[in-house]
Motif scaffolding. Structure first.
Motif, PDB file in Angstrom:
ATOM      1  N   VAL A 191      11.878  98.298  85.607  1.00  0.00           N
ATOM      2  CA  VAL A 191      12.327  97.116  84.882  1.00  0.00           C
ATOM      3  C   VAL A 191      12.180  95.875  85.768  1.00  0.00           C
ATOM      4  CG1 VAL A 191      14.268  96.024  83.688  1.00  0.00           C
ATOM      5  CG2 VAL A 191      13.980  98.527  83.600  1.00  0.00           C
ATOM      6  N   GLN A 233      10.646  84.957  84.264  1.00  0.00           N
ATOM      7  CA  GLN A 233       9.280  85.031  84.786  1.00  0.00           C
ATOM      8  C   GLN A 233       8.578  83.698  84.575  1.00  0.00           C
ATOM      9  OE1 GLN A 233       8.598  87.964  86.432  1.00  0.00           O
ATOM     10  NE2 GLN A 233      10.720  88.279  85.857  1.00  0.00           N
ATOM     11  N   LYS A 272       1.251  94.284  82.534  1.00  0.00           N
ATOM     12  CA  LYS A 272       1.845  92.970  82.284  1.00  0.00           C
ATOM     13  C   LYS A 272       1.857  92.671  80.785  1.00  0.00           C
ATOM     14  CE  LYS A 272      -1.700  89.538  82.772  1.00  0.00           C
ATOM     15  NZ  LYS A 272      -2.053  88.290  83.369  1.00  0.00           N
ATOM     16  N   GLY A 312       2.937  91.611  77.366  1.00  0.00           N
ATOM     17  CA  GLY A 312       3.879  90.559  77.041  1.00  0.00           C
ATOM     18  C   GLY A 312       3.697  89.321  77.894  1.00  0.00           C
ATOM     19  N   ARG A 339      14.273  86.928  90.836  1.00  0.00           N
ATOM     20  CA  ARG A 339      13.703  88.088  90.157  1.00  0.00           C
ATOM     21  C   ARG A 339      13.916  89.336  91.011  1.00  0.00           C
ATOM     22  NH1 ARG A 339       7.864  87.522  89.289  1.00  0.00           N
ATOM     23  NH2 ARG A 339       7.879  86.870  91.455  1.00  0.00           N
ATOM     24  N   GLN A 373      19.743  96.932  78.854  1.00  0.00           N
ATOM     25  CA  GLN A 373      19.332  95.910  77.889  1.00  0.00           C
ATOM     26  C   GLN A 373      20.540  95.209  77.269  1.00  0.00           C
ATOM     27  OE1 GLN A 373      16.731  98.681  75.600  1.00  0.00           O
ATOM     28  NE2 GLN A 373      15.343  96.933  75.565  1.00  0.00           N
ATOM     29  N   PRO A 419      16.965  87.855  81.380  1.00  0.00           N
ATOM     30  CA  PRO A 419      15.793  88.528  80.835  1.00  0.00           C
ATOM     31  C   PRO A 419      15.485  89.834  81.584  1.00  0.00           C
ATOM     32  CG  PRO A 419      15.312  86.230  81.379  1.00  0.00           C
ATOM     33  CD  PRO A 419      16.641  86.555  81.960  1.00  0.00           C
ATOM     34  N   TYR A 468      12.564  93.222  81.375  1.00  0.00           N
ATOM     35  CA  TYR A 468      11.304  93.664  80.785  1.00  0.00           C
ATOM     36  C   TYR A 468      10.958  95.050  81.328  1.00  0.00           C
ATOM     37  CZ  TYR A 468      11.118  88.575  80.540  1.00  0.00           C
ATOM     38  OH  TYR A 468      11.427  87.254  80.349  1.00  0.00           O
ATOM     39  N   LYS A 469      10.810  95.991  80.425  1.00  0.00           N
ATOM     40  CA  LYS A 469      10.338  97.323  80.827  1.00  0.00           C
ATOM     41  C   LYS A 469       8.844  97.183  81.074  1.00  0.00           C
ATOM     42  CE  LYS A 469      10.047 102.035  79.081  1.00  0.00           C
ATOM     43  NZ  LYS A 469      10.360 102.907  77.934  1.00  0.00           N
ATOM     44  N   ILE A 470       8.415  97.390  82.334  1.00  0.00           N
ATOM     45  CA  ILE A 470       6.998  97.189  82.665  1.00  0.00           C
ATOM     46  C   ILE A 470       6.263  98.482  82.979  1.00  0.00           C
ATOM     47  CG2 ILE A 470       7.291  94.797  83.406  1.00  0.00           C
ATOM     48  CD1 ILE A 470       7.076  95.864  86.342  1.00  0.00           C
TER      49      ILE A 470
END
Length: 186
Positions: A26, A31, A106, A108, A125, A139, A148, A150-152
């Motif tokens: 995550v 970003q 990446k 999104g 970050r 989440q 924010p 983000y599952k990356i």
């Protein structure tokens, strides 16, 4: 238990590195499409002067409170800030200790420059890892605290895959990382 106690407890239970194959990776924090003052610009692109990396104190504070709450709740397996070298170096460092690789993309963030996304050093970050069971709770807390997430990707047994490209093994990257200075001297 005070903040120092919470941090010490986290250090005793967890480290910065990935723990298990298939854990969720995550990306945490706001970003930005920013490459300013990065090692990439300095070392690779030979830019000695550029604007400072993005930083927003309010976003940083929200992110730190979020991470602290996750640690207090035992809701994550690892955490590592993004700093020198950007996201890609953070991911590599998280894999070295246990020889665990990663599969990330990446998705999104297609509108971001590749170098800015992977090697930008914007502040505020972090990268965390968690089990699939922990992800929904992360989440929910992120939404509550306006942070924010983000599952990356996911942790792998050794392979490094970035945007569906095979980048080899984490062990080969560790060898390069740990022996860079020695090879320069030779």
């Amino acid at each position: 238990i005070g903040m120092v106690g919470i941090i010490d407890d986290f250090k005793n239970r967890m480290t910065l590195d990935f723990k298990n194959v298939d854990d969720v990776i995550v990306l945490v924090g706001h970003q930005v499409n920013d490459i300013g003052s990065s090692e990439y610009l300095h070392k690779i692109r030979k830019q000695n002067f550029s604007p400072a990396p993005y930083f927003n104190l309010e976003e940083e504070l929200r992110m730190q409170r979020f991470l602290l709450q996750l640690i207090k709740n035992h809701a994550i397996l690892s955490a590592h800030d993004i700093s020198e070298g950007g996201l890609i170096i953070t991911l590599m460092e998280k894999g070295f200790n246990r020889s665990l690789g990663f599969e990330v993309s990446k998705t999104g963030f297609e509108h971001f420059r590749n170098d800015a996304f992977w090697m930008g050093e914007a502040q505020g970050r972090a990268v965390i890892s968690c089990s699939a069971i922990q992800w929904p709770g992360i989440q929910q807390l992120a939404n509550e605290l306006n942070v924010p997430v983000y599952k990356i990707g996911k942790v792998t047994s050794n392979a490094v895959t970035v945007n569906n490209e095979n980048w080899g093994s984490i062990n080969a990257w560790k060898e390069l990382y740990e022996n860079a200075i020695g090879k320069l001297i030779q």
